[in-house]
Design a protein around this motif. Sequence first.
Motif, PDB file in Angstrom:
ATOM      1  N   THR A 152     -11.351  13.302  61.191  1.00 36.78           N
ATOM      2  CA  THR A 152     -10.381  13.002  60.143  1.00 36.78           C
ATOM      3  C   THR A 152     -10.405  11.507  59.841  1.00 36.78           C
ATOM      4  OG1 THR A 152      -8.502  12.554  61.626  1.00 36.78           O
ATOM      5  CG2 THR A 152      -8.875  14.845  60.977  1.00 36.78           C
ATOM      6  N   GLY A 153      -9.905  11.153  58.679  1.00 37.30           N
ATOM      7  CA  GLY A 153      -9.826   9.740  58.323  1.00 37.30           C
ATOM      8  C   GLY A 153      -9.524   9.543  56.855  1.00 37.30           C
ATOM      9  N   ASP A 161       3.192  12.688  57.038  1.00 39.72           N
ATOM     10  CA  ASP A 161       2.184  12.015  57.851  1.00 39.72           C
ATOM     11  C   ASP A 161       0.990  11.574  57.014  1.00 39.72           C
ATOM     12  OD1 ASP A 161       1.076  11.130  60.373  1.00 39.72           O
ATOM     13  OD2 ASP A 161      -0.292  12.829  60.241  1.00 39.72           O
ATOM     14  N   ILE A 162       0.452  12.478  56.204  1.00 38.78           N
ATOM     15  CA  ILE A 162      -0.706  12.141  55.375  1.00 38.78           C
ATOM     16  C   ILE A 162      -0.314  11.147  54.288  1.00 38.78           C
ATOM     17  CG2 ILE A 162      -2.354  13.063  53.694  1.00 38.78           C
ATOM     18  CD1 ILE A 162      -2.537  15.579  55.390  1.00 38.78           C
ATOM     19  N   GLY A 203       6.167  11.168  51.064  1.00 38.46           N
ATOM     20  CA  GLY A 203       6.185  12.591  51.354  1.00 38.46           C
ATOM     21  C   GLY A 203       6.739  13.373  50.187  1.00 38.46           C
ATOM     22  N   GLY A 204       6.062  14.462  49.826  1.00 40.83           N
ATOM     23  CA  GLY A 204       6.494  15.272  48.688  1.00 40.83           C
ATOM     24  C   GLY A 204       5.811  14.911  47.394  1.00 40.83           C
ATOM     25  N   GLN A 259     -10.202  17.400  51.243  1.00 42.92           N
ATOM     26  CA  GLN A 259      -9.635  16.085  50.990  1.00 42.92           C
ATOM     27  C   GLN A 259      -8.369  16.257  50.158  1.00 42.92           C
ATOM     28  OE1 GLN A 259     -12.905  15.086  47.471  1.00 42.92           O
ATOM     29  NE2 GLN A 259     -12.173  13.431  48.726  1.00 42.92           N
ATOM     30  N   ILE A 260      -7.425  15.379  50.408  1.00 40.16           N
ATOM     31  CA  ILE A 260      -6.159  15.404  49.684  1.00 40.16           C
ATOM     32  C   ILE A 260      -6.063  14.111  48.888  1.00 40.16           C
ATOM     33  CG2 ILE A 260      -3.656  15.454  49.886  1.00 40.16           C
ATOM     34  CD1 ILE A 260      -3.987  17.176  52.372  1.00 40.16           C
ATOM     35  N   LEU A 261      -6.011  14.264  47.569  1.00 42.92           N
ATOM     36  CA  LEU A 261      -6.043  13.133  46.656  1.00 42.92           C
ATOM     37  C   LEU A 261      -4.688  12.960  45.980  1.00 42.92           C
ATOM     38  CD1 LEU A 261      -9.001  14.971  45.740  1.00 42.92           C
ATOM     39  CD2 LEU A 261      -9.454  12.549  45.530  1.00 42.92           C
ATOM     40  N   PRO A 262      -4.061  11.782  46.103  1.00 43.56           N
ATOM     41  CA  PRO A 262      -2.814  11.522  45.378  1.00 43.56           C
ATOM     42  C   PRO A 262      -3.003  11.762  43.885  1.00 43.56           C
ATOM     43  CG  PRO A 262      -3.210   9.817  47.009  1.00 43.56           C
ATOM     44  CD  PRO A 262      -4.464  10.647  46.951  1.00 43.56           C
TER      45      PRO A 262
END
Length: 265
Positions: A151-152, A215-216, A224-225, A248-251
Motif C-alpha cells: 500500500t502507499g 484513514d485514507i 473523511g466522507g 486506487q482511490i482518487l479524490p
Amino acid sequence: MSDAIAVEMTSGKQDIKSDWKPEIATAPLYMQVAHHLEARISKGDFAVGSLLPTENELAEALGVSRQTVRQAIGLLRNKGRLSARKGVGTRVEAIEATNGSTRFIAQSRSELFEIAAETEFVIGYREMVSAQGRLAVDLGCRPGRKFLHITGVRYPANRGRAFSWNEVYIDSRVAAAIKDVTVARRAIFHYIEEFTGEKIHEIQQDVRPVAMDEDIAEKVGCKGGDLALMVTRRYYGSGRRLLEYAFQILPADRFSYTTTLRAEN
C-alpha cells in the motif's frame, strides 16, 4: 554540464552538447526525452518565449532519433508547454503544464505506462497475506492463496499534492519482482512482466464512486466522507491467471475521464 543541454552561440550557430542518457527498462524513450526537456524548461535553461533547438539538433545531442524527439515535443505541446509553427520553430510557452487536466483513468495499456511514468508510487507497507473471506471473493481466487499486499500514496513526480491512495495484491509466485522497490516509477505490472518474461494478456477495470474513509482521506490530504473514485484493476497472465489485483482511490478533484464515441460505418 551534467544532465543538461548546454546551448552555446558561436557566430550565430547553436552548439548543443549533452551527456544525458536514457534509463534502461523504464518509460518509453520519447517520454524520457519529454521529461528531460520539461526539467530544462523548469530550470530556465529554455526560457518562456524562446525557441528550442531544432529536432535534428536535439536528436543529435541526446543520441535519439528525430522521431523520438518529435513524439516528445508532441507530448509537451499537448500539455501546453510548447507550441510549434511551420517555418518558425518550437516555442516555449509555459514553465508548467497549462492544459488544466490530468488523466487518471487509462483507456489503453500504453496509457497505464504513461500515468505510471509521470508519477511515483511510494510504498509504505508490505506484507504477505492469505486470501480469505471477502478478500478471496474480491480477488476471485480460492481461499488460502498467498499474495504480497503493498500500500502507499501515488504522487506527481515532483512530490506535490497526492494523486491517489493505492493498494496492490501480487501473486506470491511473482512477488520477487518488486522485492527491492520502495518507490515505483513504473506500472507494477511492468515489473512483473520484466521478472517473468510474460506479457499481461488482459486487464479488467472497474470504476465506481466511493466516499473517503477517515484513514485514507488523511493520507491523501482530504476529509473523511469526501467524494472519490475507486478504480479496480485485475491483471491476468496466460490461462487467465490472476497475477495482480490493484485498486486506487482518487479524490474527486484530481481526476478526469474522457471517452470518445464514434458512429459505426
